[in-house]
Write a protein that holds these residues in place. Structure first.
Motif, PDB file in Angstrom:
ATOM      1  N   ASP A   1       0.818  -1.223   0.000  1.00  0.00           N
ATOM      2  CA  ASP A   1       0.000   0.000   0.000  1.00  0.00           C
ATOM      3  C   ASP A   1       0.848   1.267   0.000  1.00  0.00           C
ATOM      4  OD1 ASP A   1      -2.406  -1.527   0.168  1.00  0.00           O
ATOM      5  OD2 ASP A   1      -2.047  -1.794   2.311  1.00  0.00           O
ATOM      6  N   LEU A   2       2.027   1.141  -0.541  1.00  0.00           N
ATOM      7  CA  LEU A   2       2.996   2.235  -0.484  1.00  0.00           C
ATOM      8  C   LEU A   2       2.486   3.516  -1.134  1.00  0.00           C
ATOM      9  CD1 LEU A   2       5.798   2.709   0.618  1.00  0.00           C
ATOM     10  CD2 LEU A   2       6.759   1.864  -1.520  1.00  0.00           C
ATOM     11  N   ALA A   3       1.694   3.373  -2.180  1.00  0.00           N
ATOM     12  CA  ALA A   3       1.229   4.558  -2.908  1.00  0.00           C
ATOM     13  C   ALA A   3       0.182   5.343  -2.124  1.00  0.00           C
ATOM     14  CB  ALA A   3       0.653   4.139  -4.263  1.00  0.00           C
ATOM     15  N   THR A   4      -0.481   4.694  -1.154  1.00  0.00           N
ATOM     16  CA  THR A   4      -1.596   5.356  -0.473  1.00  0.00           C
ATOM     17  C   THR A   4      -1.457   5.445   1.047  1.00  0.00           C
ATOM     18  OG1 THR A   4      -2.760   3.228  -0.416  1.00  0.00           O
ATOM     19  CG2 THR A   4      -3.252   4.708  -2.274  1.00  0.00           C
ATOM     20  N   ASP A   5      -0.633   4.594   1.647  1.00  0.00           N
ATOM     21  CA  ASP A   5      -0.542   4.531   3.108  1.00  0.00           C
ATOM     22  C   ASP A   5       0.651   5.343   3.618  1.00  0.00           C
ATOM     23  OD1 ASP A   5       0.109   3.612   5.800  1.00  0.00           O
ATOM     24  OD2 ASP A   5      -1.375   2.041   5.467  1.00  0.00           O
ATOM     25  N   SER A   6       0.367   6.404   4.369  1.00  0.00           N
ATOM     26  CA  SER A   6       1.442   7.285   4.844  1.00  0.00           C
ATOM     27  C   SER A   6       2.347   6.582   5.857  1.00  0.00           C
ATOM     28  CB  SER A   6       0.839   8.554   5.475  1.00  0.00           C
ATOM     29  OG  SER A   6      -0.011   8.208   6.554  1.00  0.00           O
TER      30      SER A   6
ATOM     31  N   ASP B   1       3.167   3.324   5.828  1.00  0.00           N
ATOM     32  CA  ASP B   1       4.076   2.475   5.048  1.00  0.00           C
ATOM     33  C   ASP B   1       5.171   3.324   4.396  1.00  0.00           C
ATOM     34  OD1 ASP B   1       2.870   0.112   5.694  1.00  0.00           O
ATOM     35  OD2 ASP B   1       1.607   0.014   3.907  1.00  0.00           O
ATOM     36  N   LYS B   2       4.796   4.496   3.922  1.00  0.00           N
ATOM     37  CA  LYS B   2       5.798   5.396   3.325  1.00  0.00           C
ATOM     38  C   LYS B   2       6.874   5.760   4.342  1.00  0.00           C
ATOM     39  CE  LYS B   2       2.790   7.547  -0.143  1.00  0.00           C
ATOM     40  NZ  LYS B   2       2.112   8.781  -0.590  1.00  0.00           N
ATOM     41  N   ALA B   3       6.441   6.083   5.547  1.00  0.00           N
ATOM     42  CA  ALA B   3       7.390   6.491   6.601  1.00  0.00           C
ATOM     43  C   ALA B   3       8.297   5.314   6.981  1.00  0.00           C
ATOM     44  CB  ALA B   3       6.627   6.984   7.827  1.00  0.00           C
ATOM     45  N   ILE B   4       7.711   4.121   7.098  1.00  0.00           N
ATOM     46  CA  ILE B   4       8.499   2.929   7.460  1.00  0.00           C
ATOM     47  C   ILE B   4       9.533   2.626   6.389  1.00  0.00           C
ATOM     48  CG2 ILE B   4       8.373   0.415   7.770  1.00  0.00           C
ATOM     49  CD1 ILE B   4       5.602   0.935   9.140  1.00  0.00           C
ATOM     50  N   VAL B   5       9.108   2.670   5.136  1.00  0.00           N
ATOM     51  CA  VAL B   5      10.024   2.361   4.028  1.00  0.00           C
ATOM     52  C   VAL B   5      11.159   3.377   3.965  1.00  0.00           C
ATOM     53  CG1 VAL B   5      10.218   2.298   1.501  1.00  0.00           C
ATOM     54  CG2 VAL B   5       8.390   1.028   2.659  1.00  0.00           C
TER      55      VAL B   5
ATOM     56  N   GLU C   1       4.037   0.581 -10.981  1.00  0.00           N
ATOM     57  CA  GLU C   1       5.019   1.627 -11.300  1.00  0.00           C
ATOM     58  C   GLU C   1       5.081   2.663 -10.186  1.00  0.00           C
ATOM     59  OE1 GLU C   1       7.180   1.713 -13.562  1.00  0.00           O
ATOM     60  OE2 GLU C   1       6.532   0.222 -15.022  1.00  0.00           O
ATOM     61  N   ALA C   2       3.943   2.917  -9.538  1.00  0.00           N
ATOM     62  CA  ALA C   2       3.903   3.914  -8.451  1.00  0.00           C
ATOM     63  C   ALA C   2       4.786   3.463  -7.285  1.00  0.00           C
ATOM     64  CB  ALA C   2       2.461   4.129  -7.993  1.00  0.00           C
ATOM     65  N   GLN C   3       4.704   2.186  -6.946  1.00  0.00           N
ATOM     66  CA  GLN C   3       5.549   1.651  -5.873  1.00  0.00           C
ATOM     67  C   GLN C   3       7.020   1.773  -6.240  1.00  0.00           C
ATOM     68  OE1 GLN C   3       4.044  -2.331  -5.857  1.00  0.00           O
ATOM     69  NE2 GLN C   3       2.376  -1.907  -4.415  1.00  0.00           N
ATOM     70  N   CYS C   4       7.328   1.383  -7.458  1.00  0.00           N
ATOM     71  CA  CYS C   4       8.718   1.409  -7.929  1.00  0.00           C
ATOM     72  C   CYS C   4       9.269   2.835  -7.932  1.00  0.00           C
ATOM     73  CB  CYS C   4       8.793   0.796  -9.327  1.00  0.00           C
ATOM     74  SG  CYS C   4      10.473   0.535  -9.921  1.00  0.00           S
ATOM     75  N   SER C   5       8.429   3.763  -8.368  1.00  0.00           N
ATOM     76  CA  SER C   5       8.844   5.163  -8.431  1.00  0.00           C
ATOM     77  C   SER C   5       9.154   5.712  -7.036  1.00  0.00           C
ATOM     78  CB  SER C   5       7.735   5.991  -9.089  1.00  0.00           C
ATOM     79  OG  SER C   5       8.064   7.360  -9.059  1.00  0.00           O
ATOM     80  N   PHE C   6       8.274   5.433  -6.070  1.00  0.00           N
ATOM     81  CA  PHE C   6       8.495   5.910  -4.697  1.00  0.00           C
ATOM     82  C   PHE C   6       9.795   5.338  -4.136  1.00  0.00           C
ATOM     83  CE2 PHE C   6       8.290   5.592  -0.138  1.00  0.00           C
ATOM     84  CZ  PHE C   6       7.799   6.829   0.266  1.00  0.00           C
TER      85      PHE C   6
END
Length: 375
Positions: free
Chosen positions: A307-312, A314-318, A340-345
């Motif tokens: 859920d990397l594209a939508t979950d803040s 998960d973004k912070a953890i990654v 592609e959104a996950q890969c880009s982030f």
């Protein structure tokens, strides 16, 4: 002496007319008579006596000047009249007792038909698994790992069981059983040998000679006293570059005997073997130990990527995992990359190695190599 005392305590727990008998070894049979005709009430009566037995058995035993403690596990089955033979009843109680032991001992469990189905399925699967080992029904599938420019870095080798009748059996079905029965050691050895044999083939081809092959290693396999020599022997037998073999360990392995694990890793590191910490972020590894581990790579678990594209969160953890890896001089790879959104982030924040369906599913070696040729 202990068994005699246990027998006396059992007799003190049952009612007049009930029977206590020793079956053999440290196993006793208790037959309760005159219970309610209604199943729930009969079960409640049995449970009351069973709990009394558990409590009584756990009390200390005195032998001369020594105090001894013991626990017990109780398997119970209910029956009316002569529906089943004595052997069948004992088998049911034994199956229930196995479940009680599995629950952590000092527990009581009732037999039910679903339990028997589960045990029967398990026995069948265990037998089939032993046959699979003998008849070499396993195969490795390869899931590509790529860099930031989507060039192949190598692959993760994933075991598959091609059953002649059931078809492809999921690792989720047979790996836990293999762990429980100890067959994981033979399976792990087969995976290691097969992976090294594949690297031997790859190093003869200019297209594949620099590819790194990642292999999963179970805790039980890694903790073998001769594991280092097993790996060293496989590397020498196939005359491969050890730096192209990467062992993937899980965080849960770091919960016990960490000093031994570090020593084993250091011995393998001296040979040239690489290490990746799989499913990173899902376990309980201590950062204090993480900095001491001779790792090459952290692998971001797919649960954080999904859920990397939508979950803040998960973004912070990654972002944190990537920053930590960089500060410890570890490479970082993300698994379960599907969009592609996950890969880009991931790329924007410094993760430049990927694995997931966006780049390819796990496939047999022929398909994997055909994909490489196609480019």
């Amino acid at each position: 002496m202990l068994l005699q005392q246990v027998a006396k305590r059992l007799e003190s727990c049952v009612r007049e007319g009930d029977t206590v008998a020793r079956l053999g070894g440290d196993e006793f049979v208790v037959m309760l008579e005159g219970l309610s005709e209604q199943y729930p009430a009969a079960a409640a009566q049995t449970e009351t006596i069973g709990e009394k037995i558990l409590d009584t058995i756990t009390r200390p035993y005195q032998f001369a000047s020594h105090e001894y403690r013991s626990t017990s596990s109780i398997g119970a089955t209910l029956f009316k009249a002569h529906d089943l033979s004595t052997d069948e009843l004992l088998k049911q109680a034994d199956i229930a007792m196995y479940q009680a032991k599995k629950a952590g001992r000092n527990a009581l469990r009732f037999f039910d038909p679903e339990m028997q189905d589960t045990i029967s399925t398990r026995v069948e699967l265990e037998s089939a698994l032993r046959t699979a080992l003998k008849k070499q029904q396993f195969q490795l599938h390869y899931q590509i790992q790529v860099d930031g420019s989507r060039r192949p870095l190598g692959a993760e080798a994933l075991i598959r069981w091609q059953h002649p009748e059931r078809g492809l059996v999921s690792p989720a079905q047979f790996i836990p059983l293999a762990e429980e029965t100890g067959m994981i050691l033979s399976i792990g050895q087969w995976v290691l040998e097969t992976a090294c044999a594949q690297l031997e083939v790859w190093q003869k081809n200019a297209l594949t000679r620099d590819l790194v092959l990642a292999v999963n290693v179970s805790a039980k396999q890694f903790r073998q006293a001769d594991f280092v020599s097993q790996v060293h022997a496989a590397v020498q037998r196939h005359t491969i570059n050890p730096q192209l073999l990467k062992l993937e360990l899980t965080e849960s392995m770091l919960l016990e005997n960490i000093e031994d694990i570090i020593a084993t890793m250091n011995s393998l590191k001296e040979i040239g073997i690489q290490f990746s910490l799989d499913d990173f972020g899902t376990g309980y590894s201590s950062l204090q130990y993480l900095k001491r581990l001779p790792l090459n790579q952290l692998k971001i678990d797919q649960s954080f990527v999904r859920d990397l594209a939508t979950d803040s969160n998960d973004k912070a953890i990654v972002r944190t995992i990537i920053a930590m890896a960089q500060s410890l001089n570890f490479d970082v790879i993300a698994e379960g990359v599907e969009t592609e959104a996950q890969c880009s982030f991931l790329g924007q924040h410094g993760c430049l190695a990927y694995q997931g369906y966006l780049f390819g599913k796990p496939v047999p070696i022929e398909e994997y190599e055909a994909f490489l040729v196609k480019g």
